[in-house]
Design a protein around this motif. Sequence first.
Motif, PDB file in Angstrom:
ATOM      1  N   ALA A  16       2.095  -3.888  -0.575  1.00 28.48           N
ATOM      2  CA  ALA A  16       1.959  -4.302  -1.725  1.00 28.48           C
ATOM      3  C   ALA A  16       3.167  -4.144  -2.639  1.00 28.48           C
ATOM      4  CB  ALA A  16       0.770  -3.270  -2.655  1.00 28.48           C
ATOM      5  N   ARG A  17       4.171  -3.142  -2.159  1.00 27.55           N
ATOM      6  CA  ARG A  17       5.507  -2.848  -2.919  1.00 27.55           C
ATOM      7  C   ARG A  17       6.357  -2.206  -1.753  1.00 27.55           C
ATOM      8  NH1 ARG A  17       4.661   2.133  -7.189  1.00 27.55           N
ATOM      9  NH2 ARG A  17       3.860   3.770  -5.711  1.00 27.55           N
ATOM     10  N   GLY A  18       7.502  -1.762  -2.343  1.00 23.81           N
ATOM     11  CA  GLY A  18       8.499  -0.857  -1.499  1.00 23.81           C
ATOM     12  C   GLY A  18       8.900  -1.483  -0.009  1.00 23.81           C
ATOM     13  N   LEU A  19       8.894  -0.708   0.770  1.00 20.51           N
ATOM     14  CA  LEU A  19       9.166  -1.285   1.896  1.00 20.51           C
ATOM     15  C   LEU A  19       8.595  -2.443   2.665  1.00 20.51           C
ATOM     16  CD1 LEU A  19      11.391  -1.046   4.492  1.00 20.51           C
ATOM     17  CD2 LEU A  19      10.292   0.818   5.269  1.00 20.51           C
ATOM     18  N   HIS A  37      -1.306  -6.535   3.691  1.00 19.60           N
ATOM     19  CA  HIS A  37      -2.135  -5.514   3.574  1.00 19.60           C
ATOM     20  C   HIS A  37      -1.977  -4.670   2.321  1.00 19.60           C
ATOM     21  CE1 HIS A  37      -3.387  -1.198   3.547  1.00 19.60           C
ATOM     22  NE2 HIS A  37      -4.824  -1.838   3.755  1.00 19.60           N
ATOM     23  N   TYR A  38      -2.884  -4.218   1.437  1.00 21.28           N
ATOM     24  CA  TYR A  38      -3.014  -3.337   0.491  1.00 21.28           C
ATOM     25  C   TYR A  38      -4.315  -2.652   0.351  1.00 21.28           C
ATOM     26  CZ  TYR A  38      -6.532  -6.531  -1.801  1.00 21.28           C
ATOM     27  OH  TYR A  38      -7.575  -7.082  -2.176  1.00 21.28           O
ATOM     28  N   GLY A  39      -4.136  -1.187  -0.012  1.00 17.77           N
ATOM     29  CA  GLY A  39      -5.323  -0.365   0.085  1.00 17.77           C
ATOM     30  C   GLY A  39      -5.972  -0.784  -1.620  1.00 17.77           C
ATOM     31  N   THR A  40      -5.298  -0.148  -2.643  1.00 20.78           N
ATOM     32  CA  THR A  40      -5.724  -0.219  -3.903  1.00 20.78           C
ATOM     33  C   THR A  40      -4.980  -1.254  -4.761  1.00 20.78           C
ATOM     34  OG1 THR A  40      -4.834   1.686  -4.706  1.00 20.78           O
ATOM     35  CG2 THR A  40      -7.084   1.928  -3.734  1.00 20.78           C
ATOM     36  N   ARG A  41      -3.900  -1.440  -4.686  1.00 19.42           N
ATOM     37  CA  ARG A  41      -2.674  -2.427  -5.401  1.00 19.42           C
ATOM     38  C   ARG A  41      -2.841  -3.684  -5.406  1.00 19.42           C
ATOM     39  NH1 ARG A  41       0.663   1.807  -7.245  1.00 19.42           N
ATOM     40  NH2 ARG A  41       0.723   3.608  -5.988  1.00 19.42           N
ATOM     41  N   GLU A  43      -3.007  -6.300  -7.477  1.00 22.03           N
ATOM     42  CA  GLU A  43      -2.209  -6.992  -8.258  1.00 22.03           C
ATOM     43  C   GLU A  43      -0.759  -7.079  -7.811  1.00 22.03           C
ATOM     44  OE1 GLU A  43      -0.734  -7.243 -12.739  1.00 22.03           O
ATOM     45  OE2 GLU A  43      -2.280  -5.938 -12.498  1.00 22.03           O
ATOM     46  N   GLU A  44      -0.342  -5.771  -7.204  1.00 26.46           N
ATOM     47  CA  GLU A  44       1.234  -5.872  -6.607  1.00 26.46           C
ATOM     48  C   GLU A  44       1.172  -6.650  -5.390  1.00 26.46           C
ATOM     49  OE1 GLU A  44       3.238  -1.858  -8.074  1.00 26.46           O
ATOM     50  OE2 GLU A  44       1.008  -1.534  -7.217  1.00 26.46           O
ATOM     51  N   ALA A  45      -0.137  -6.592  -4.626  1.00 26.14           N
ATOM     52  CA  ALA A  45       0.095  -7.223  -3.263  1.00 26.14           C
ATOM     53  C   ALA A  45      -0.099  -8.538  -3.676  1.00 26.14           C
ATOM     54  CB  ALA A  45      -1.308  -6.957  -2.639  1.00 26.14           C
ATOM     55  N   ARG A  46      -0.679  -9.116  -4.771  1.00 28.62           N
ATOM     56  CA  ARG A  46      -0.766 -10.657  -5.063  1.00 28.62           C
ATOM     57  C   ARG A  46       0.567 -11.073  -5.485  1.00 28.62           C
ATOM     58  NH1 ARG A  46      -5.929  -9.612  -7.007  1.00 28.62           N
ATOM     59  NH2 ARG A  46      -5.160  -8.983  -9.143  1.00 28.62           N
ATOM     60  N   ALA A  47       1.889 -10.020  -6.176  1.00 33.03           N
ATOM     61  CA  ALA A  47       2.915 -10.364  -6.489  1.00 33.03           C
ATOM     62  C   ALA A  47       3.739 -10.430  -5.179  1.00 33.03           C
ATOM     63  CB  ALA A  47       3.403  -9.082  -7.276  1.00 33.03           C
ATOM     64  N   THR A  48       3.487  -9.650  -4.294  1.00 34.04           N
ATOM     65  CA  THR A  48       4.287  -9.604  -2.960  1.00 34.04           C
ATOM     66  C   THR A  48       3.838 -11.218  -2.161  1.00 34.04           C
ATOM     67  OG1 THR A  48       4.320  -7.364  -2.372  1.00 34.04           O
ATOM     68  CG2 THR A  48       4.282  -8.961  -0.638  1.00 34.04           C
ATOM     69  N   LEU A  49       2.681 -11.376  -2.181  1.00 36.50           N
ATOM     70  CA  LEU A  49       2.352 -12.819  -1.810  1.00 36.50           C
ATOM     71  C   LEU A  49       2.759 -13.964  -2.280  1.00 36.50           C
ATOM     72  CD1 LEU A  49       0.241 -13.961   0.560  1.00 36.50           C
ATOM     73  CD2 LEU A  49      -1.385 -14.425  -1.358  1.00 36.50           C
ATOM     74  N   ALA A  50       3.155 -13.792  -3.668  1.00 41.95           N
ATOM     75  CA  ALA A  50       3.534 -15.007  -4.385  1.00 41.95           C
ATOM     76  C   ALA A  50       5.090 -14.936  -4.127  1.00 41.95           C
ATOM     77  CB  ALA A  50       3.357 -14.999  -5.765  1.00 41.95           C
ATOM     78  N   SER A  51       5.692 -13.934  -3.743  1.00 41.44           N
ATOM     79  CA  SER A  51       7.354 -13.841  -3.501  1.00 41.44           C
ATOM     80  C   SER A  51       7.642 -14.185  -2.320  1.00 41.44           C
ATOM     81  CB  SER A  51       7.624 -12.553  -3.598  1.00 41.44           C
ATOM     82  OG  SER A  51       7.349 -11.583  -2.629  1.00 41.44           O
ATOM     83  N   PRO A 191      13.697   5.928   9.315  1.00 36.07           N
ATOM     84  CA  PRO A 191      14.666   5.662   7.706  1.00 36.07           C
ATOM     85  C   PRO A 191      15.028   7.046   7.235  1.00 36.07           C
ATOM     86  CG  PRO A 191      12.818   4.305   7.589  1.00 36.07           C
ATOM     87  CD  PRO A 191      12.439   5.222   8.625  1.00 36.07           C
ATOM     88  N   GLY A 192      15.996   7.104   6.525  1.00 33.07           N
ATOM     89  CA  GLY A 192      16.328   8.439   5.725  1.00 33.07           C
ATOM     90  C   GLY A 192      15.825   7.740   4.535  1.00 33.07           C
ATOM     91  N   PHE A 193      16.666   8.129   3.453  1.00 38.97           N
ATOM     92  CA  PHE A 193      16.262   7.722   2.029  1.00 38.97           C
ATOM     93  C   PHE A 193      16.738   6.314   1.970  1.00 38.97           C
ATOM     94  CE2 PHE A 193      15.563   8.251  -2.482  1.00 38.97           C
ATOM     95  CZ  PHE A 193      14.830   9.320  -2.779  1.00 38.97           C
ATOM     96  N   PHE A 194      15.929   5.476   1.234  1.00 33.65           N
ATOM     97  CA  PHE A 194      16.063   4.339   0.630  1.00 33.65           C
ATOM     98  C   PHE A 194      15.611   3.922  -0.612  1.00 33.65           C
ATOM     99  CE2 PHE A 194      12.346   4.072   3.373  1.00 33.65           C
ATOM    100  CZ  PHE A 194      11.488   3.348   2.766  1.00 33.65           C
ATOM    101  N   ALA A 195      16.263   2.889  -1.280  1.00 32.20           N
ATOM    102  CA  ALA A 195      15.691   2.569  -2.658  1.00 32.20           C
ATOM    103  C   ALA A 195      14.383   1.772  -2.673  1.00 32.20           C
ATOM    104  CB  ALA A 195      16.958   1.975  -3.204  1.00 32.20           C
ATOM    105  N   THR A 196      13.573   2.152  -3.433  1.00 25.88           N
ATOM    106  CA  THR A 196      12.507   1.293  -3.854  1.00 25.88           C
ATOM    107  C   THR A 196      12.084   1.682  -5.407  1.00 25.88           C
ATOM    108  OG1 THR A 196      10.763   3.118  -3.187  1.00 25.88           O
ATOM    109  CG2 THR A 196      11.365   1.749  -1.399  1.00 25.88           C
ATOM    110  N   GLU A 197      11.121   1.189  -5.864  1.00 27.58           N
ATOM    111  CA  GLU A 197      10.714   1.280  -7.221  1.00 27.58           C
ATOM    112  C   GLU A 197      10.106   2.772  -7.226  1.00 27.58           C
ATOM    113  OE1 GLU A 197       9.502  -0.766  -4.996  1.00 27.58           O
ATOM    114  OE2 GLU A 197       7.698  -1.908  -5.731  1.00 27.58           O
ATOM    115  N   ARG A 198       9.363   3.185  -6.392  1.00 29.05           N
ATOM    116  CA  ARG A 198       8.971   4.553  -6.547  1.00 29.05           C
ATOM    117  C   ARG A 198       9.725   5.448  -6.598  1.00 29.05           C
ATOM    118  NH1 ARG A 198       7.512   8.458  -3.060  1.00 29.05           N
ATOM    119  NH2 ARG A 198       8.265   7.257  -1.284  1.00 29.05           N
ATOM    120  N   VAL A 199      11.010   5.428  -5.917  1.00 24.81           N
ATOM    121  CA  VAL A 199      11.980   6.484  -6.055  1.00 24.81           C
ATOM    122  C   VAL A 199      13.123   6.298  -6.974  1.00 24.81           C
ATOM    123  CG1 VAL A 199      11.381   7.264  -3.730  1.00 24.81           C
ATOM    124  CG2 VAL A 199      13.388   5.741  -4.142  1.00 24.81           C
ATOM    125  N   ALA A 200      13.224   5.411  -7.803  1.00 24.87           N
ATOM    126  CA  ALA A 200      14.168   4.744  -8.613  1.00 24.87           C
ATOM    127  C   ALA A 200      14.372   5.931  -9.743  1.00 24.87           C
ATOM    128  CB  ALA A 200      13.760   3.503  -9.399  1.00 24.87           C
TER     129      ALA A 200
END
Length: 256
Positions: A16-19, A37-41, A43-51, A191-200
Motif C-alpha cells: 500500500a505504501r513505502g517499500l 496486497h494491502y491489509g487495512t490501507r 485507499e493507499e493501495a488504490r493509490a499504489t495501483l493507480a501509479s 536493508p538498513g535505514f531507508f527513506a519512506t513517508e513513515r520515517v520522514a
Amino acid sequence: MQLPDTGRRVLVSGAARGLGRAVARAFAANGDRVAVHYGTRAEEARATLASLDGTGHVLAGGDLADPAGAAEVVDAAAEGLGGGIDVLVNNAAVNLPHPLADTPYEEWAALWQRHVAVNLLATANLSHLVARGMIDRGTGGRIVNIGSRGAFRGEPDHPAYGATKAAVHALGQSLAVSLAPYGIGVASVAPGFFATERVAPRLEGPEGEAIRAQSPFGRVAGADEIAEAVRWLASPAAEWASGTILDLNGASYLRS
C-alpha cells in the motif's frame, strides 16, 4: 521452464505504501503485472495501483496474520493476474517498539505474537501457497523476502522485529535448498535505514543527522534502491543468487 525477464505475474505483500509501493512500481516498470496486497490501507493501495506503469495490475486485500486470509490473498492475486504467480515478494511486516525495560508483560507478549504472526508466519504461509502453485504448474519462479540489517546488529527497542527478521532470513535459506529442484529461487534482502513517508519525521527531526551518519555515505537509502535490488533478485539472471541474504545498508553495518 525458464521464466521470461518481463511479463511475469508478481504478488507484493504490504504494497500500500513505502517499500512495498516502490517494489510494485519497479516490477510494473519492468513490464510485469503486479498484485498489490494491502491489509487495512485500501485507499493507499488504490493509490499504489493507480501509479503503476502498464496494465493488468490488481488489488488483493486481506489479513496475512490469519492463515485463511493469506490463502484468500494468494487466490485473489493468482486469479486476478491470470491463473498464477511467478514472483512473490514477502514485504508485509510490523515494527512496533517494545523495549523490555519499559514494556509491561501483557503488552510484551501480545506484541511478540503480532510480530511472529505477520513477519514470520505470514511469510512462511505465502511462500508455501505460492511455491505450491509454481511446483504444480512446473514453471519455476522466484521468492524474495524483505529482511533487515536489524537481524544481525540487534534491535534493542524492537527485539521481536529483529528476531523475526532473522527467522525470515533462515526460512529463505531453507526454502532455497528445498525448492531449487523445482526451479524456484529464494533470496532475501537485509536493508538498513531507508527513506519512506513513515520515517520522514525522524529523518527531518533531531535524530536525522545521526541516522544519516550511520553510513559513511552520509545518507540513507531510497526505497527505490532497495526495490531495484529486489527486482534483480527475482530475475532469471539471479538464479545463482538463490539462498543469499543481500546486505543493503550503505556500509553502515558490516558482518563477516
